[in-house]
Write an enzyme that holds these catalytic residues in place. Sequence first.
Site, PDB file in Angstrom:
ATOM      1  N   LYS A 121      45.201  49.666  23.254  1.00 38.81           N
ATOM      2  CA  LYS A 121      44.890  48.469  22.562  1.00 38.81           C
ATOM      3  C   LYS A 121      44.109  48.553  21.282  1.00 38.81           C
ATOM      4  O   LYS A 121      43.218  49.452  21.483  1.00 38.81           O
ATOM      5  CB  LYS A 121      44.210  47.365  23.374  1.00 38.81           C
ATOM      6  N   SER A 196      45.304  38.747  25.619  1.00 42.95           N
ATOM      7  CA  SER A 196      45.272  39.271  24.255  1.00 42.95           C
ATOM      8  C   SER A 196      45.950  40.511  24.359  1.00 42.95           C
ATOM      9  O   SER A 196      46.201  40.990  23.198  1.00 42.95           O
ATOM     10  CB  SER A 196      44.126  39.117  23.639  1.00 42.95           C
ATOM     11  N   SER A 220      43.312  38.883  29.910  1.00 40.51           N
ATOM     12  CA  SER A 220      44.209  39.369  28.983  1.00 40.51           C
ATOM     13  C   SER A 220      44.777  40.738  29.380  1.00 40.51           C
ATOM     14  O   SER A 220      45.626  41.234  28.660  1.00 40.51           O
ATOM     15  CB  SER A 220      43.117  39.908  27.707  1.00 40.51           C
TER      16      SER A 220
END
Length: 553
Positions: A121, A196, A220
């Site tokens: 990420k 996210s 997330s």
Amino acid sequence: MPPPLQAHRLLISHRRLPTPARRRFTAVSSVQSAHATTLAPGPATSSILSIRESLLSGERTAADITSEYLARLRRTEPSVRSFIHVADAAAEREAEELDRRIASGEKDAVGPLAGVLVGVKDNLCTANMPSTGGSRILDGYRPAYDATAVRRLREAGAIVVGKTNLDEFGMGSTTEGSAFQVTTNPWDDSRVPGGSSGGSASAVSARQCVVSLGSDTGGSVRQPASFCGVVGLKPTYGRVSRFGLMAYASSLDVVGCFGSSVFDTATILSVVAGHDKMDSTSSSQDVPDYASELVSLDLLESKPLNGLRIGIIQETLGEGVDTGVVSSIKDAASHLERLGSVVEEVSLPSFSLGLPAYYILASSEASSNLSRYDGISVKGFIFWSTIFRYGRQVSADDLNEIYGESRANGLGHEVKMRILMGTYALSAGYYDAYYKRAQQVRTLVKESFKGALERYDILISPAAPSAAYKIGEKINDPLAMYAGDIMTVNVNLAGLPALVVPCGFVEGGAVGLPVGLQMIGSPFSEGNLLRVGHIFEQTLQNFSFVPPLLAER
């Protein structure tokens, strides 16, 4: 109505519900989704184990495996858009070096993740690779170091294939909040992958990489895992070092992981977990070999979960939760009962209070953490303290204008709104009404979970109140989007571990949309969650969690 007042109204509008007597949970039998495959694919296999065995046996080379994944990534990326940056040339070089070491007889030097392609990420720092946090204000930023979790993956032999897309600085639930692109769901490219960490989840779902790292501040990792039909793990707060993770809400942030199987997720956790002198909040508790504790299907007893006490959270199956999701979770609970566990409903009276409290606390911490992104690039030492400021600078005549214009042009709408919301909640005259009260609610949430987990080994719930929704459906309605986090934020407030495993389908898309079962445990009980999740995954029949994007090819 300003966002802080909206959150405050949510906070004071929920009253504590009376706790009903515990009652036996009886799962309602339902017909399996028409979209579930009629084949019984058997237990999910470990891609990590398969890669390692094929490398050490000489059956395949790391270069071949890397080429296969990169070819799939290039083929699917135009529609999925999981990655902000792909380090394909570097991945190929690392694979060739690994093959050279194996050929020269250095098999003992090959780590447990040798040849395993990992997506990271983009709010986790990676040396010599862009790390933007999904924000224009960090466009082009290349850290000089790896985040601890990334460094440990590399030391174990993993190959970082690239940086995955996310909502800017982790603030969002759809990955539509990225400053660079909108990621789609491999099950239906008209739908969101969740957020996210949507890029990390979609990359594993589309088999663009073997496993991936994400971060979880309020769900997330778990919500995208549910939306994309993969396994997602949020560890106990402090189990994995946060060094190198771009801070959103420091008391809530954790580094989590995704895999296509529980075994792969357990393997990644074993590598990245553990104390780190660079993070004073990281735990010094010993890290077990989680994967070695998992039992294969052929060694399981007829009732492998005999004696396990499971509480299904009553508040997660009521109003606002799609009927198809409720049906899938009840079917999953029934399956757990058939495996020998005792499943009962349990009420957590403070559950509904967690959502507004979370958004006040997270926004308050974000308003402080994001103050470093001001457009002034400085590196120096004052009284032995290092000062680092980051941000793309805008030309202006005075300092205040530089600050204002750099942040106005570099930060997105959602980030600005949360900064303002948090600044408001922390301001003089409002601190007690918002921040202090939210901290009091956090204590109630912790105590509620503690009491329930003293009676039950694990708690279960949906990971999200619905399956993946359409792109653009909620982007202009922030309160509706925030409400989607109601199943997950309480776990972060309490600092507990939670595992999400795919458990069924609901109507939607061409072949149906996956639903994830969330399993919540006591602090540092990841091993138990992974054991139960592995058994559940191996014994769940008639479902294949391979997206049509791959099945068609």
